[in-house]
Design a protein around this motif. Structure first.
Motif, PDB file in Angstrom:
ATOM      1  N   THR A 200       0.846  -1.149   0.099  1.00 28.16           N
ATOM      2  CA  THR A 200       0.036   0.050  -0.050  1.00 28.16           C
ATOM      3  C   THR A 200       0.911   1.372   0.024  1.00 28.16           C
ATOM      4  N   PRO A 201       0.809   1.935  -0.957  1.00 32.22           N
ATOM      5  CA  PRO A 201       1.723   3.435  -1.071  1.00 32.22           C
ATOM      6  C   PRO A 201       1.652   4.075   0.366  1.00 32.22           C
ATOM      7  N   GLN A 202       2.710   4.317   0.734  1.00 31.94           N
ATOM      8  CA  GLN A 202       3.202   5.252   1.879  1.00 31.94           C
ATOM      9  C   GLN A 202       2.012   6.343   2.363  1.00 31.94           C
ATOM     10  N   ALA A 203       1.533   7.194   1.374  1.00 34.39           N
ATOM     11  CA  ALA A 203       0.587   8.190   1.668  1.00 34.39           C
ATOM     12  C   ALA A 203      -0.611   7.887   2.062  1.00 34.39           C
ATOM     13  N   VAL A 204      -1.181   6.583   1.410  1.00 31.17           N
ATOM     14  CA  VAL A 204      -2.280   5.992   1.709  1.00 31.17           C
ATOM     15  C   VAL A 204      -2.136   5.450   3.093  1.00 31.17           C
ATOM     16  N   SER A 205      -1.206   4.716   3.524  1.00 35.40           N
ATOM     17  CA  SER A 205      -0.992   4.059   4.696  1.00 35.40           C
ATOM     18  C   SER A 205      -0.883   5.313   5.670  1.00 35.40           C
ATOM     19  N   LYS A 206      -0.283   6.426   5.608  1.00 32.34           N
ATOM     20  CA  LYS A 206      -0.385   7.408   6.415  1.00 32.34           C
ATOM     21  C   LYS A 206      -1.889   7.796   6.898  1.00 32.34           C
ATOM     22  N   ASP A 226      -5.251  -6.055  10.522  1.00 38.48           N
ATOM     23  CA  ASP A 226      -5.384  -6.083   8.988  1.00 38.48           C
ATOM     24  C   ASP A 226      -5.626  -7.295   8.472  1.00 38.48           C
ATOM     25  N   PRO A 227      -6.563  -7.529   8.091  1.00 43.06           N
ATOM     26  CA  PRO A 227      -7.105  -9.029   7.664  1.00 43.06           C
ATOM     27  C   PRO A 227      -6.559  -8.968   6.103  1.00 43.06           C
ATOM     28  N   CYS A 228      -6.067  -8.123   5.636  1.00 41.02           N
ATOM     29  CA  CYS A 228      -5.426  -8.386   4.158  1.00 41.02           C
ATOM     30  C   CYS A 228      -3.929  -7.671   4.379  1.00 41.02           C
ATOM     31  N   MET A 229      -3.128  -8.292   5.104  1.00 42.51           N
ATOM     32  CA  MET A 229      -2.002  -7.399   5.551  1.00 42.51           C
ATOM     33  C   MET A 229      -0.952  -7.282   4.384  1.00 42.51           C
ATOM     34  N   GLY A 230      -0.707  -7.905   3.673  1.00 38.68           N
ATOM     35  CA  GLY A 230       0.312  -7.797   2.360  1.00 38.68           C
ATOM     36  C   GLY A 230       1.619  -7.846   3.310  1.00 38.68           C
ATOM     37  N   SER A 231       2.514  -7.088   2.851  1.00 40.21           N
ATOM     38  CA  SER A 231       3.892  -7.336   3.603  1.00 40.21           C
ATOM     39  C   SER A 231       3.747  -6.754   4.954  1.00 40.21           C
ATOM     40  N   GLY A 232       2.981  -6.228   5.665  1.00 44.29           N
ATOM     41  CA  GLY A 232       2.786  -5.852   7.020  1.00 44.29           C
ATOM     42  C   GLY A 232       2.988  -4.234   7.106  1.00 44.29           C
ATOM     43  N   SER A 233       3.248  -3.548   5.976  1.00 40.95           N
ATOM     44  CA  SER A 233       3.588  -2.187   6.136  1.00 40.95           C
ATOM     45  C   SER A 233       2.445  -1.109   6.726  1.00 40.95           C
ATOM     46  N   LEU A 234       1.304  -1.536   6.417  1.00 39.55           N
ATOM     47  CA  LEU A 234       0.157  -0.806   6.917  1.00 39.55           C
ATOM     48  C   LEU A 234       0.099  -0.795   8.415  1.00 39.55           C
ATOM     49  N   LEU A 235       0.200  -2.298   8.844  1.00 46.71           N
ATOM     50  CA  LEU A 235      -0.046  -2.381  10.210  1.00 46.71           C
ATOM     51  C   LEU A 235       1.162  -1.950  11.075  1.00 46.71           C
ATOM     52  N   TYR A 251      -2.197  -7.749  14.611  1.00 48.87           N
ATOM     53  CA  TYR A 251      -2.766  -8.967  14.140  1.00 48.87           C
ATOM     54  C   TYR A 251      -2.924  -8.684  12.889  1.00 48.87           C
ATOM     55  N   GLY A 252      -2.519  -9.684  11.990  1.00 47.36           N
ATOM     56  CA  GLY A 252      -2.755  -9.792  10.671  1.00 47.36           C
ATOM     57  C   GLY A 252      -2.867 -11.138   9.763  1.00 47.36           C
ATOM     58  N   LEU A 301      -7.370  -1.773  10.018  1.00 46.90           N
ATOM     59  CA  LEU A 301      -6.803  -0.968   8.651  1.00 46.90           C
ATOM     60  C   LEU A 301      -6.981  -1.998   7.562  1.00 46.90           C
ATOM     61  N   MET A 302      -7.464  -1.689   6.686  1.00 47.86           N
ATOM     62  CA  MET A 302      -7.526  -2.516   5.383  1.00 47.86           C
ATOM     63  C   MET A 302      -7.370  -2.029   4.027  1.00 47.86           C
ATOM     64  N   ASN A 303      -6.739  -2.713   3.118  1.00 41.59           N
ATOM     65  CA  ASN A 303      -6.708  -2.299   1.703  1.00 41.59           C
ATOM     66  C   ASN A 303      -6.706  -3.698   1.112  1.00 41.59           C
ATOM     67  N   PRO A 304      -8.011  -3.959   0.883  1.00 43.38           N
ATOM     68  CA  PRO A 304      -8.153  -5.397   0.248  1.00 43.38           C
ATOM     69  C   PRO A 304      -8.056  -5.559  -1.159  1.00 43.38           C
ATOM     70  N   PRO A 305      -7.905  -6.648  -1.849  1.00 36.73           N
ATOM     71  CA  PRO A 305      -7.914  -6.612  -3.146  1.00 36.73           C
ATOM     72  C   PRO A 305      -9.390  -6.155  -3.806  1.00 36.73           C
ATOM     73  N   TYR A 306      -9.497  -5.256  -4.739  1.00 33.65           N
ATOM     74  CA  TYR A 306     -10.557  -4.561  -5.114  1.00 33.65           C
ATOM     75  C   TYR A 306     -11.207  -5.465  -6.123  1.00 33.65           C
ATOM     76  N   SER A 307     -12.919  -5.423  -5.830  1.00 34.32           N
ATOM     77  CA  SER A 307     -13.692  -6.154  -6.612  1.00 34.32           C
ATOM     78  C   SER A 307     -13.358  -7.674  -6.883  1.00 34.32           C
ATOM     79  N   ALA A 308     -12.848  -8.153  -5.725  1.00 32.73           N
ATOM     80  CA  ALA A 308     -12.376  -9.641  -5.880  1.00 32.73           C
ATOM     81  C   ALA A 308     -13.511 -10.723  -5.755  1.00 32.73           C
ATOM     82  N   LYS A 309     -13.492 -11.759  -6.737  1.00 30.34           N
ATOM     83  CA  LYS A 309     -14.310 -12.792  -6.593  1.00 30.34           C
ATOM     84  C   LYS A 309     -14.394 -13.571  -5.124  1.00 30.34           C
TER      85      LYS A 309
END
Length: 532
Positions: A200-206, A226-235, A251-252, A301-309
């Motif tokens: 998640t780009p740092q600006a959005v994370s901030k 963060d239930p969709c934590m990716g690399s954990g940067s947002l957490l 928790y991620g 905090l969440m940045n989930p995959p958009y419009s995922a199936k």
């Protein structure tokens, strides 16, 4: 300033390690090698520094000094006790011959063995469930490293030598963590669409973090999920804005195994102790988690995959996360399934911030029903429209939805931040000034002309629960009225200038001569045509 300098030095060393692999594979593959080997160096260096401190009650001058002291101590009668104590302290033990310091020395002397490095990885993975399968994505025998055993081994040895230049002995966890974050960001830039899986780009994370932590900065024992934590940067952003960062519990959950491994490494490199991190590799929607001792959190905090199936199976209507809404998010768009999962895990006084595509604000059918129920319950607190092209994996504009569990009002703050960006070659970026501007509007929570609008519930009801931002924030700029007299004067002046230039051009043509009759005939025809 020293920290920044250290961080830059570290980044340049680590990035030069990437250069060794860049010609052999794409960034999405070589990030696993680079970040994995950097992490092993971190584990090894940390172990040697700690073991030296345990033996000598001091910090070593060099890692080689620490290794020599460790080897000597293992010959003594207190060896078993030392190893047991180190296992308790670090959750792992590294034998002298498997330390990164030894591997780097072997690489410099051309006697490096990939088998030993593989053994080192295996030992760490088997030492504690914390590290299970952590190095799975690093194939030390891959043909991508080169053709044949020797070339492959040479590539790994070159990488070991290069990364050894990184001085972790004199770098604190913030410096190392920031360098790691920078690398992850650079990989995101190089991998393009794949980056959506882990960054998640740092600006959005901030923005997400500052909003979710507002009013909770001094809380001791803050819990972040963060239930969709990716690399954990947002957490990990919570650590930057909390006054009690050492007590935060993280928790991620992450579906992609390689990305989950990246998050685990990222946690350790930021100095997060094992007791304060609970991370899981799994599908957030298919099986609810966490379901144990702690299930709701101060910040989500969440940045989930958009419009995922997703399956949207009928059984989910009995799932506590979704049962109150009577309908499920559609199979083709899981956006509201992610949102409701996060809201379910939010504490009653907590704040949730999620990034989603704009469609969630106005789409009808099941999504419209869920949105109406959320609005009637007062769960939606704010909607913030972000600029387009901020993300590596999509150019579509996105929005942040801020949610609260229980509150008295049902008003919603709308912020249009779509113009707050700097244009970049690949991606647009938001500066700290842009971010502060958004946070100020959020904290003021009032109508500001062309920027924000505090809508009462009745406003939203009149709009049939459509949350499309332009319905509330009018950013229309009235065009300046045209003065016809000025316009006519300008047109007349332009016409006079054209006539003057044309006259000068004809005079120049008339001066041209040629002995060729055909050329002169053509030239005269051109002059007649222009004169009209």
């Amino acid at each position: 300033m020293a920290v920044e300098e250290n961080s830059k030095d570290l980044i340049s060393v680590l990035w030069s390690g990437a250069d060794i692999l860049r010609s052999k594979m794409d960034a999405n593959e070589y990030k696993d090698y680079l970040l994995g080997i950097v992490f092993y160096k971190y584990l090894s260096d940390s172990f040697l520094i700690k073991v030296y401190d345990m033996i000598c009650d001091d910090k070593p001058e060099t890692l080689q000094d620490a290794l020599n002291t460790y080897i000597e101590e293992l010959k003594g009668e207190d060896a078993e006790e030392l190893v047991a104590e180190m296992k308790r302290e670090c959750h792992y033990v590294i034998e002298p011959e498997l330390t990164y310091t030894r591997f780097a020395d072997d690489a410099r002397n051309n006697v490096f063995s990939r088998e030993q490095l593989q053994k080192a990885f295996n030992n760490i993975e088997q030492s504690d469930p914390l590290f299970a399968d952590l190095f799975t994505d690093i194939d030390l025998y891959s043909n991508r490293l080169g053709t044949g055993d020797q070339k492959q081994s040479d590539t790994v040895a070159s990488l070991i030598r290069e990364i050894d230049k990184a001085d972790l002995l004199n770098s604190d966890s913030d410096v190392l963590g920031n360098a790691y974050e920078y690398l992850i960001g650079q990989f995101a830039s190089e991998t393009g669409k794949k980056a959506g899986e882990f960054y998640t780009p740092q600006a959005v994370s901030k923005i997400l973090t500052k909003i979710a932590i507002a009013g909770q900065e001094t809380k001791k024992g803050l819990s972040v999920y963060d239930p969709c934590m990716g690399s954990g940067s947002l957490l990990l952003n919570a650590k930057r804005y909390s006054k009690e960062p050492g007590y935060i519990r993280y928790y991620g959950q992450e579906l992609m195994t390689s990305t989950y491994n990246l998050a685990r490494m990222n946690m350790f490199l930021h100095g997060i102790v094992p007791e304060n991190q609970k991370l899981r590799n799994g599908d957030t929607l298919d099986g609810d988690w966490p379901t144990g001792e702690e299930t709701d959190f101060n910040m989500v905090l969440m940045n989930p995959p958009y419009s995922a199936k997703w399956s949207a199976a009928a059984g989910f209507l009995q799932d506590e996360r979704f049962s109150d809404y009577g309908v499920l998010a559609p199979k083709s768009k899981a956006d509201y399934a992610f949102l409701l999962h996060g809201l379910y895990h939010l504490k009653s006084k907590g704040t949730m911030a999620i990034v989603l595509p704009h469609g969630v604000l106005f789409r009808g059918a099941a999504e419209g029903k869920i949105r109406e129920k959320l609005l009637r319950s007062g769960n939606i607190y704010a909607v913030i429209g972000l600029p387009a092209n901020l993300f590596y994996n999509t150019s579509i504009p996105t929005c942040i939805i801020v949610l609260k569990k229980h509150r008295d009002g049902r008003d919603v703050l709308f912020i249009d931040a779509s113009k707050k960006f700097e244009k970049g070659k690949k991606q647009n970026t938001m500066t700290d000034e842009h971010i502060d501007s958004v946070i100020n509007l959020y904290m003021k929570r009032e109508t500001v002309d062309k920027e924000s609008y505090l809508a009462e519930f009745e406003d939203i009801e009149k709009n049939d629960f459509n949350l499309n931002i332009p319905r509330y924030v009018d950013t229309f700029e009235k065009e300046e009225e045209v003065d016809l007299n000025t316009l006519l004067a300008d047109m007349k002046k332009t016409e006079e200038e054209i006539e003057k230039v044309q006259s000068e051009f004809i005079d120049m043509l008339k001066e041209l001569t040629s002995t060729d009759k055909d050329v002169m005939a053509s030239l005269n025809s051109l002059i007649e045509m222009i004169e009209g």
